[in-house]
Design an enzyme around this catalytic site. Structure first.
Site, PDB file in Angstrom:
ATOM      1  N   SER A 100      18.227  87.425  53.032  1.00 14.59           N
ATOM      2  CA  SER A 100      19.350  86.976  53.869  1.00 14.59           C
ATOM      3  C   SER A 100      19.524  87.787  55.141  1.00 14.59           C
ATOM      4  CB  SER A 100      20.661  87.059  53.083  1.00 14.59           C
ATOM      5  OG  SER A 100      20.570  86.343  51.895  1.00 14.59           O
TER       6      SER A 100
ATOM      7  N   ARG B 289      21.560  77.154  64.967  1.00 15.70           N
ATOM      8  CA  ARG B 289      22.885  77.449  64.376  1.00 15.70           C
ATOM      9  C   ARG B 289      23.151  78.953  64.382  1.00 15.70           C
ATOM     10  NH1 ARG B 289      24.869  80.704  59.867  1.00 15.70           N
ATOM     11  NH2 ARG B 289      26.821  79.792  59.195  1.00 15.70           N
TER      12      ARG B 289
ATOM     13  N   THR C 179      24.379  88.714  53.531  1.00 15.94           N
ATOM     14  CA  THR C 179      24.612  89.341  54.832  1.00 15.94           C
ATOM     15  C   THR C 179      25.149  90.739  54.617  1.00 15.94           C
ATOM     16  OG1 THR C 179      25.113  87.305  55.988  1.00 15.94           O
ATOM     17  CG2 THR C 179      26.189  89.273  56.839  1.00 15.94           C
TER      18      THR C 179
ATOM     19  N   THR D 146      31.462  88.020  54.904  1.00 15.60           N
ATOM     20  CA  THR D 146      30.227  87.419  54.422  1.00 15.60           C
ATOM     21  C   THR D 146      30.572  86.070  53.808  1.00 15.60           C
ATOM     22  OG1 THR D 146      28.305  87.722  52.978  1.00 15.60           O
ATOM     23  CG2 THR D 146      30.371  88.663  52.201  1.00 15.60           C
ATOM     24  N   GLY D 147      29.581  85.190  53.749  1.00 17.71           N
ATOM     25  CA  GLY D 147      29.835  83.858  53.207  1.00 17.71           C
ATOM     26  C   GLY D 147      29.694  82.800  54.281  1.00 17.71           C
TER      27      GLY D 147
ATOM     28  N   THR E  35      22.459  89.503  59.795  1.00 16.08           N
ATOM     29  CA  THR E  35      22.109  88.424  58.862  1.00 16.08           C
ATOM     30  C   THR E  35      20.985  87.551  59.416  1.00 16.08           C
ATOM     31  OG1 THR E  35      23.082  86.626  57.548  1.00 16.08           O
ATOM     32  CG2 THR E  35      23.704  86.699  59.854  1.00 16.08           C
TER      33      THR E  35
END
Ligand code: ASP
Length: 332
Positions: free
Chosen positions: A89, A219, A191, A242-243, A209
């Site tokens: 990641s 993106r 991340t 994060t997420g 990340t």
């Protein structure tokens, strides 16, 4: 465990007002979620997201323990994760976008609100160091794409193939169905966000990340965006996220966490309120994982996530461990 409707009702009532420590306690979390204070409030302190944070913290600690600067510590810390090909990641070995390109996002911020960021950067192993160069050597905050890559090459960063065989294999498997469903769930987000306070009380943070696996080419998520993936205000504290980046950007997540701390909330309470805001603004919470991590000026730290499973690594003079963040929902 509070169900979502009850949680939303409670959060709406609480608004941005002070949330009592008792209200923050998650039944399933393994600590009382009021304040977590490093023993004796000793500085330095470093916290970082996910298990990879343990080895990243070690590298940061080598600098912090020698009375080094928090900025140097967070940069050195997350570089370890960026250069780890096993971590899919972040940096080298990160899972690519839907076109098979590894594109990296990172940002860094110091105790003086100086900040630098790169986004959609290709072919460079350590985007955090490029972000720092942007901060220190240019009048700008953020460089993206080909411009960021050129800047990195001109500043001596070597060109590197970031797509490892393992990541390529996973991408090729994904290609067979090619369903455009970049999903953050319990497996595929790592991340690294790192926050540190050094012996002189200077706060700094870093976030880096490869973004969501199989994302659309181009993106960019929250991680390189100052105020979303990371924010530092030396008067108050620092936060990172994060997420699902889109959800974090929608509420200016990390800046909000710092502002909530300014209004008197503890780090855990502030992270909880930011999580609550995201939950209130999304009708569909399926696979919508977001976690926040925060550290304040007095050495209190805490994290909170929508779903169970977010954890963070801590290193102080006395402790070196993983801590499970409190959360609102169980995975179905
Ligand atoms: N926040 C990152 C992004 O949206 C993903 C992650 O945390 O793994 O790009």
């Amino acid at each position: 465990m509070r169900n979502r409707r009850e949680f939303i009702k409670m959060s709406a009532l609480a608004g941005a007002a002070f949330v009592s420590p008792a209200a923050c306690k998650s039944e399933k979390s393994n600590y009382p979620a009021s304040n977590l204070v490093a023993q004796n409030n000793t500085k330095p302190i470093v916290v970082s997201t996910w298990k990879a944070g343990l080895s990243a913290n070690k590298a940061a600690w080598e600098i912090l323990a020698k009375n080094g600067h928090a900025l140097d510590a967070v940069e050195a810390g997350v570089r370890v994760t960026e250069s780890d090909p096993q971590n899919q990641s972040v940096g080298l070995g990160g899972l690519p976008d839907r076109e098979g390109k590894v594109t990296l996002d990172a940002c860094i911020m110091n105790h003086k609100n100086d900040c630098g960021a790169v986004a959609f950067l290709q072919d460079i192993e350590n985007p955090i160091s490029v972000a720092r160069k942007v901060m220190e050597k240019t009048p700008h905050v953020m460089l993206v794409g080909e411009g960021a890559r050129q800047f990195a090459l001109e500043n001596g960063f070597p060109k590197k193939e970031l797509l490892t065989d393992a990541a390529k294999k996973k991408w090729q498997e994904w290609l067979q169905e090619s369903r455009y469903q970049p999903v953050i769930n319990r497996e595929n987000h790592d991340t690294i966000g790192m926050l540190a306070i050094d012996q002189s009380g200077r706060l700094s943070g870093a976030c880096t990340t490869s973004g969501m696996a199989y994302k659309l080419h181009g993106r960019v998520g929250d991680s390189p965006i100052i105020g979303a993936g990371l924010f530092v205000d030396n008067e108050i504290g620092a936060a990172c996220a994060t997420g699902v980046g889109e959800a974090v950007i929608r509420i200016a997540g990390s800046a909000i966490v710092v502002e909530l701390m300014r209004n008197g909330l503890s780090p855990t309470e502030a992270c909880k309120e930011a999580v609550g805001r995201i939950m209130r603004k999304h009708d569909n919470l399926k696979n919508l994982q977001v976690g926040f991590l925060a550290l304040n000026k007095s050495g209190e730290y805490g994290g909170y996530s929508i779903y169970k499973g977010f954890d963070f690594a801590l290193k102080t003079n006395q402790e070196e461990k993983m801590i499970s963040a409190a959360y609102n929902l169980e995975w179905q």
